[in-house]
Design an enzyme around this catalytic site. Structure first.
Site, PDB file in Angstrom:
ATOM      1  N   THR A   1      18.218 -35.238   0.203  1.00 41.23           N
ATOM      2  CA  THR A   1      19.187 -34.901  -0.761  1.00 41.23           C
ATOM      3  C   THR A   1      20.432 -34.958  -0.630  1.00 41.23           C
ATOM      4  O   THR A   1      21.395 -35.151  -1.529  1.00 41.23           O
ATOM      5  CB  THR A   1      18.486 -33.207  -0.896  1.00 41.23           C
ATOM      6  OG1 THR A   1      17.212 -33.243  -1.320  1.00 41.23           O
ATOM      7  CG2 THR A   1      19.467 -32.582  -1.935  1.00 41.23           C
TER       8      THR A   1
ATOM      9  N   GLY B   1      20.218 -23.957   3.413  1.00 44.96           N
ATOM     10  CA  GLY B   1      18.859 -23.994   2.804  1.00 44.96           C
ATOM     11  C   GLY B   1      18.682 -22.895   1.964  1.00 44.96           C
ATOM     12  O   GLY B   1      17.355 -22.710   1.447  1.00 44.96           O
ATOM     13  N   LYS B   2      19.703 -22.534   0.966  1.00 41.24           N
ATOM     14  CA  LYS B   2      19.470 -21.736  -0.044  1.00 41.24           C
ATOM     15  C   LYS B   2      18.608 -22.326  -1.129  1.00 41.24           C
ATOM     16  O   LYS B   2      17.521 -21.737  -1.759  1.00 41.24           O
ATOM     17  CB  LYS B   2      20.611 -21.381  -0.680  1.00 41.24           C
ATOM     18  CG  LYS B   2      21.849 -20.864  -0.145  1.00 41.24           C
ATOM     19  CD  LYS B   2      23.211 -20.174  -0.836  1.00 41.24           C
ATOM     20  CE  LYS B   2      23.700 -21.752  -1.561  1.00 41.24           C
ATOM     21  NZ  LYS B   2      24.293 -22.306  -0.378  1.00 41.24           N
ATOM     22  N   THR B   3      18.650 -23.563  -1.411  1.00 40.85           N
ATOM     23  CA  THR B   3      17.702 -24.058  -2.305  1.00 40.85           C
ATOM     24  C   THR B   3      16.345 -24.089  -2.095  1.00 40.85           C
ATOM     25  O   THR B   3      15.325 -24.036  -2.920  1.00 40.85           O
ATOM     26  CB  THR B   3      18.098 -25.525  -2.816  1.00 40.85           C
ATOM     27  OG1 THR B   3      19.444 -25.460  -3.446  1.00 40.85           O
ATOM     28  CG2 THR B   3      17.212 -26.336  -3.754  1.00 40.85           C
ATOM     29  N   SER B   4      16.171 -24.508  -0.772  1.00 40.53           N
ATOM     30  CA  SER B   4      14.591 -24.563  -0.097  1.00 40.53           C
ATOM     31  C   SER B   4      14.092 -23.084  -0.129  1.00 40.53           C
ATOM     32  O   SER B   4      12.899 -22.977  -0.520  1.00 40.53           O
ATOM     33  CB  SER B   4      14.685 -25.075   1.385  1.00 40.53           C
ATOM     34  OG  SER B   4      15.141 -26.393   1.511  1.00 40.53           O
TER      35      SER B   4
ATOM     36  N   ASP C   1      24.562 -24.111  -9.032  1.00 44.24           N
ATOM     37  CA  ASP C   1      25.453 -24.893  -8.228  1.00 44.24           C
ATOM     38  C   ASP C   1      25.756 -26.089  -9.230  1.00 44.24           C
ATOM     39  O   ASP C   1      24.708 -26.858  -9.753  1.00 44.24           O
ATOM     40  CB  ASP C   1      24.777 -25.260  -7.137  1.00 44.24           C
ATOM     41  CG  ASP C   1      25.292 -25.937  -6.083  1.00 44.24           C
ATOM     42  OD1 ASP C   1      26.570 -26.584  -6.458  1.00 44.24           O
ATOM     43  OD2 ASP C   1      24.914 -26.121  -4.927  1.00 44.24           O
TER      44      ASP C   1
ATOM     45  N   GLY D   1      24.530 -25.841   2.726  1.00 45.07           N
ATOM     46  CA  GLY D   1      23.855 -26.670   3.660  1.00 45.07           C
ATOM     47  C   GLY D   1      22.902 -25.582   4.700  1.00 45.07           C
ATOM     48  O   GLY D   1      22.420 -26.156   5.504  1.00 45.07           O
TER      49      GLY D   1
END
Length: 591
Positions: free
Chosen positions: A505, A21-24, A46, A19
């Site tokens: 998401t 914000g790694k993906t962002s 992931d 949560g």
């Protein structure tokens, strides 16, 4: 541009608590490098990947071009698809040679979570070590699972290399292991790549919160023990200085600045990039393009003229009242990493204790720290954790003391070698999880679960055990056997609470989780939407804009579940008994 993108190496790893914000950050980095004329492969390790949602593109377990960004391809390592391909690869050469019973036996050996882990791991190491797989790319960016799962993944190259060097033989891994020996050189190359800072840059991602900064500080140390050294830190989602007198905005800003000033010493030594909070969620190319800019999107102010009005939302206390109608039961908080499962589980546990119930609060998350969330001890509440290392140690000791007692020295040595397999952890953790499930016959057991993908692997192990036990029983015997899976499927015994955030998401991923659970005959009891700005009713332009975006997701959750609760964003971090008590009363502590 952020410092971590200066003189970029071939490989990037982004890791941290769920949560944050790694993906962002990973997606925005991939877009930036591709726009510099580089060929980029963006990979998610992931099990609950959401790269597809960010780019609004179907990706899956194959390299897929992101059409709106020339030069960028993406890949989501799907554990189930990887496991199926792995099984077929092993079985194909022997299907026409071996008898049907032997094929059936090998297939059974390849049906567990151990196979899933090895298969996903093989795809990961191929991308690191086999240059022909990624030969067409200048950069390979890994968007990793939440910390505990990622540490496990990064340990595996060394674990399997050591295990292969020392011999193999764990009966639970005979099928999966048959495909490992040939990959020995690949694993060694993967280890070398991970530990070479000239080819791999590992970026820790956190929020301006004590819990996530402590998490990445622990990660820094755990990686160093593997000779993998983090090179950069990104603190994401920092609220800019408030231009209004909105109490919530001022309180959050002051809290975050104090947290950053008290950052752990080990992290202070790393080059640090600070990314400001934006008014929109990081979904779509337009949003990603603004992420690394200090200022918000220029059209934000225009959207803030509309007054924020939201209906009253049901609070967590309503759910606790319904739970408290019984004197025992299993309550599992499930969801994506970073949505607040630990906080929700702890708040429910304390509220049940207040109602005079006997309660055990435990966790299956390797990265969770319940004592940090609770603060001081709470009278009447027992707290424990299923620690993988401790579980493995106890399991090995038990097997050696029982099964090993009947063996000679040679047999005991062989058994000890079998128990060194990394797959032993799966069995050990499952056994402790099963014990926790059974304790709910006489008290409340509240389980804070690991992030979605890791928990689904545990559910898979639970299902495998159930099938193995019931396969050999006749109808009469089945009536007298209760497996952990049957406990989870019993709505009177188990209450599954799906925790999410009021964002596109997390809600989408929570929907996917419920679908997976339903396939296993496990039906969610309620949803909790955590950290809702709309429920806190901010007046600052930026927060009010984000709050307005929540309505669609709150309506979507209400449409999916007849039982839900909404927790407002807190002015103080929900740590300690008083703050956790406030959550079940539907208010922000300190307001």
């Amino acid at each position: 541009m952020p410092q971590f993108l200066d003189n970029p190496p071939r490989h990037f790893f982004f890791t941290g608590k769920g949560g944050v914000g790694k993906t962002s950050i990973a997606c925005a980095s991939a877009v930036h490098l591709a726009r510099q004329g580089k060929r980029v492969l963006l990979v998610s390790t992931d099990p609950a990947s959401n790269i597809a949602q960010v780019f609004n593109t179907t990706i899956g377990n194959k390299m897929t071009a992101i059409e709106q960004v020339p030069g960028l391809d993406a890949l989501e390592i799907d554990p189930d698809e990887a496991a199926e391909a792995y099984r077929n690869k092993i079985l194909a050469p022997v299907r026409t040679i071996l008898p049907a019973k032997e094929i059936e036996a090998i297939t059974e050996q390849l049906s567990g979570s151990c196979t899933t882990e090895i298969a996903s791991f093989n795809e990961f190491t191929d991308l690191l070590a086999n240059t022909h797989v990624t030969a067409g790319y200048d950069h390979v960016i890994f968007d990793t699972a939440p910390t505990g799962h990622t540490i496990r993944l990064l340990q595996l190259p060394g674990s399997w290399t050591s295990y292969l060097d020392n011999g193999k033989g764990d009966a639970s891994c005979l099928g999966p292991m048959s495909g490992l020996e040939k990959n020995r050189a690949t694993y060694r190359t993967a280890v070398e790549t991970l530990t070479d800072p000239s080819s791999t840059r590992l970026v820790l991602v956190a929020r301006p919160q004590h819990s996530t900064l402590r998490e990445v500080a622990r990660t820094l140390n755990e990686l160093a023990e593997l000779d993998i050294h983090a090179t950069n830190l990104v603190v994401n989602g920092i609220l800019p200085a408030a231009s209004t007198t909105d109490e919530l905005s001022c309180a959050i800003h002051d809290r975050e600045q104090a947290t950053l000033a008290a950052m752990p010493t080990a992290l202070s030594a790393l080059p640090c990039d600070k990314v400001s909070l934006k008014s929109v969620n990081m979904v779509g190319l337009d949003a990603l393009t603004t992420l690394f800019h200090d200022e918000d999107a220029p059209h934000t102010e225009a959207r803030n003229t509309e007054q924020l009005t939201m209906e009253e939302q049901p609070d967590l206390g309503t759910l606790v009242d319904q739970l408290a109608e019984a004197d025992h039961g299993l309550v599992m908080a499930m969801g994506k990493g970073g949505v607040g499962k630990t906080t929700v589980a702890a708040a429910i546990a304390i509220a049940l204790v207040q109602r005079g119930k006997k309660v055990l609060l435990t966790t299956t998350d390797p990265a969770a720290h319940l004592t940090t969330t609770l603060g001081n001890d709470v009278d009447g509440l027992d707290v424990s954790a299923i620690d993988p290392d401790q579980a493995v140690l106890e399991y090995r000791d038990h097997v050696m003391a029982s099964k090993g007692a009947k063996l000679d020295d040679v047999g005991r040595a062989a058994l000890a070698e079998d128990l060194m397999s990394p797959c032993t952890e799966e069995i050990a953790v499952f056994q402790q999880f099963s014990r926790a499930v059974n304790k709910a016959r006489n008290q409340f057991v509240i389980i804070d679960t690991a992030p979605t993908g890791h928990t689904l692997l545990l559910m898979d192990a639970t299902g495998s055990y159930h099938r193995d036990i019931t396969r050999h029983l006749d109808g009469n015997q089945r009536d007298h056997v209760t497996t952990p899976l049957m406990r989870l499927q019993d709505p009177d015994y188990t209450k599954i609470i799906v925790v999410t955030l009021p964002e596109t998401t997390p809600v989408t991923e929570a929907q996917a989780l419920t679908t997976d659970l339903e396939r296993a005959g496990i039906h969610p009891w309620a949803w909790v939407v955590n950290n809702s700005l709309a429920a806190a009713r901010p007046t600052s332009p930026l927060l009010a804009t984000r709050a307005r975006c929540e309505k669609q997701q709150l309506d979507a959750v209400a449409a999916m579940s007849s039982r839900m609760a909404v927790i407002p964003t807190q002015t103080r971090e929900p740590v300690g008994r008083q703050q956790l008590m406030a959550l079940s009363h539907g208010r922000a502590a300190g307001r």
